[in-house]
Design an enzyme around this catalytic site. Structure first.
Site, short mmCIF file in Angstrom:
data_model
loop_
_atom_site.label_atom_id
_atom_site.label_comp_id
_atom_site.label_asym_id
_atom_site.label_seq_id
_atom_site.Cartn_x
_atom_site.Cartn_y
_atom_site.Cartn_z
CD GLU A 154 -3.07 -1.02 2.46
OE1 GLU A 154 -2.78 0.05 3.75
OE2 GLU A 154 -4.05 -1.22 2.17
CD GLU B 208 -3.74 -5.57 4.44
OE1 GLU B 208 -4.33 -5.19 4.97
OE2 GLU B 208 -2.36 -6.02 4.37
C1 FCB Z 1 -4.17 -2.24 5.36
C2 FCB Z 1 -3.02 -2.36 6.02
C3 FCB Z 1 -2.50 -3.23 7.20
C4 FCB Z 1 -3.75 -3.13 8.44
C5 FCB Z 1 -5.06 -3.33 7.77
C6 FCB Z 1 -6.03 -2.92 8.43
O1 FCB Z 1 -4.45 -0.12 5.54
O2 FCB Z 1 -1.81 -3.16 5.37
O3 FCB Z 1 -1.40 -3.70 7.74
O4 FCB Z 1 -3.53 -2.47 8.90
O5 FCB Z 1 -5.24 -1.67 6.82
#
Ligand code: FCB
Length: 440
Positions: free
Chosen positions: A164, A345
């Site tokens: 990210e 994620e």
């Molecule tokens: C994302 C991050 C991860 C975690 C999630 C909830 O943006 O990559 O580390 O904090 O959010």
């Protein structure tokens, strides 16, 4: 519609600073998050990642949980300053040993390592030289990537470059809410561009070295305009450009999006843009929610609008909108020619009840995961090339500026004893993985 492709990769994601603890073990150098979390006022509950989940010492327990869960892959990140205390030069042998043992254990348990090279914990020594506001950091990153590939790469399935960069640039270099706590427009623009250069340089370096699958990870969320007014629509387009497109347009088409290009001129040099265009084997998409934006004050003239009262939100205040994931994946397909994508994620924070006789009833998380998995399946049904899905995250951990106030794990962490207790969502995901489909 609830069946997934048979070669779909099921996994779980974590990151080094959020779980490892042991900030000085084996000669590890300080990271920007070590520094930032220790500054009073930066983290909601005053906590730090000094202990985190103590994964550094308890990783065998965590790998056993992965094996029990049955996932094929585990996405974790390596802490750059654990290997290179000064960010470059001298290697900490003990740091390498730690990841050696972790990788061996993953492989022995049939879990494929997906190694993310950078998840926000830059060596403080490099920050002292400008961090991501300095162009050199991109090339130090490539050197570090080479070291990891050379010393640890034989057991790695997939290498991911940065986690990210869009969020790291925004929260860490414009909003001042994350490490390194900067808040100037020029810091932000430099962080965007230099991280893009790092991705390109890292991919180029590793391509020469081996046959790994190479990718990088961005956070994507559809941006909605608060109203139909021209100003709000322009603000939403700019937010989309800055958030969703600033790392992807250069990668796929060698250009910054039109709304951003004039601002980027301050940092782009020579033939940078050609260099940024790199074919990847997969794009990692982190996705949690959807955002509404209106015209406003601030350095780039927009403001994020809070979800209206009564909206369905998680404990983070993030709107639950699974159809936005389908929309996001379809948009990627249209914009960039259907690249291979993995949801690297997705997950949710809820105020879970404590364990009762070894069980944690986290039905809201089960419900969230079920609906987002359904949304992923829907995108696949509509032709998106989605190859895998990774839950964020295994064990409740240090949630950046929220500290330990937010629980994202499918395994509960008792912060006193560090005991791990699988939640109902763990059992649910276990069934999904075993069957390759959503159970009724
Ligand atoms: C994302 C991050 C991860 C975690 C999630 C909830 O943006 O990559 O580390 O904090 O959010």
């Amino acid at each position: 519609m609830t069946d997934f492709p048979s070669d779909f990769t099921w996994g779980v994601s974590t990151s080094a600073y959020q779980i490892e603890g042991a900030p000085a073990a084996g000669g590890k150098g300080e990271s920007i998050w070590d520094r930032f979390a220790h500054r009073p006022g930066n983290v909601a509950d005053g906590s730090t990642g000094d202990v985190a989940t103590d994964h550094y010492h308890r990783f065998p327990e965590d790998v056993a949980l992965l094996a029990e869960l049955g996932v094929q892959a585990y996405r974790f990140s390596v802490s750059w300053p654990r290997l290179l205390p000064e960010g470059r030069g001298r290697v900490a042998a003990k740091g390498l040993e730690f990841y050696d043992r972790l990788l061996d254990l993953l492989v022995a348990n049939g879990v494929r390592p997906w190694l993310c090279l950078y998840h926000w914990d830059l060596p403080q020594a490099l920050q002292d030289r400008g961090g991501w506001t300095a162009r050199d950091t991109a090339y130090y990153f490539a050197d570090y990537a080479e070291l990891v590939a050379e010393r640890l790469g034989d057991r790695v399935d997939t290498f991911l470059m940065l986690n990210e960069p869009n969020v790291h640039a925004l929260l860490g270099h414009l909003a001042g809410q994350h490490a390194p706590g900067l808040s100037g427009l020029s810091d932000y623009l430099a962080a965007v561009h230099h991280q893009n250069l790092a991705v390109a340089a890292g991919v180029e370096r590793l391509r020469e070295m081996g046959a790994w699958r190479l990718g990088t990870v961005v956070n994507l969320q559809p941006i909605e305009a608060a109203s139909d007014s021209e100003d709000d629509r322009a603000a939403a387009a700019l937010a989309d450009a800055a958030y969703n497109r600033a790392s992807l347009d250069p990668l796929f088409s060698g250009a910054y999006p039109a709304a951003l290009a004039p601002l980027m001129e301050a940092v782009v040099r020579g033939d940078d843009l050609q260099a940024l265009r790199r074919p990847l084997d997969l794009l990692g998409v982190n996705h949690y929610t959807v955002q509404t934006v209106a015209a406003g004050e601030g350095p780039i003239g927009l403001r994020v609008v809070e979800p209206p009262p009564g909206s369905e939100v998680t404990a983070m205040g993030w709107r639950v909108a699974p159809e936005a994931l389908t929309r996001q994946l379809l948009e990627l397909k249209e914009r960039y020619g259907n690249p291979p994508v993995v949801v690297t994620e997705n997950g949710a924070a809820y105020p879970d009840p404590p364990p009762v006789r070894g069980r944690v009833d986290d039905r809201p998380r089960v419900d969230y995961l079920r609906r987002y998995l359904q949304a992923t399946a829907e995108a696949i049904a509509q032709g998106c090339d989605v190859r895998g899905y990774f839950v964020w995250t295994l064990v409740d951990n240090f949630e950046w500026a929220e500290g330990f106030t937010q629980r994202f794990g499918i395994v509960h962490l008792d912060r006193e004893t560090l005991r791990r207790t699988p939640k109902e969502s763990f059992r649910f995901y276990q069934r999904v993985v075993a069957g390759g489909r959503l159970p009724d």
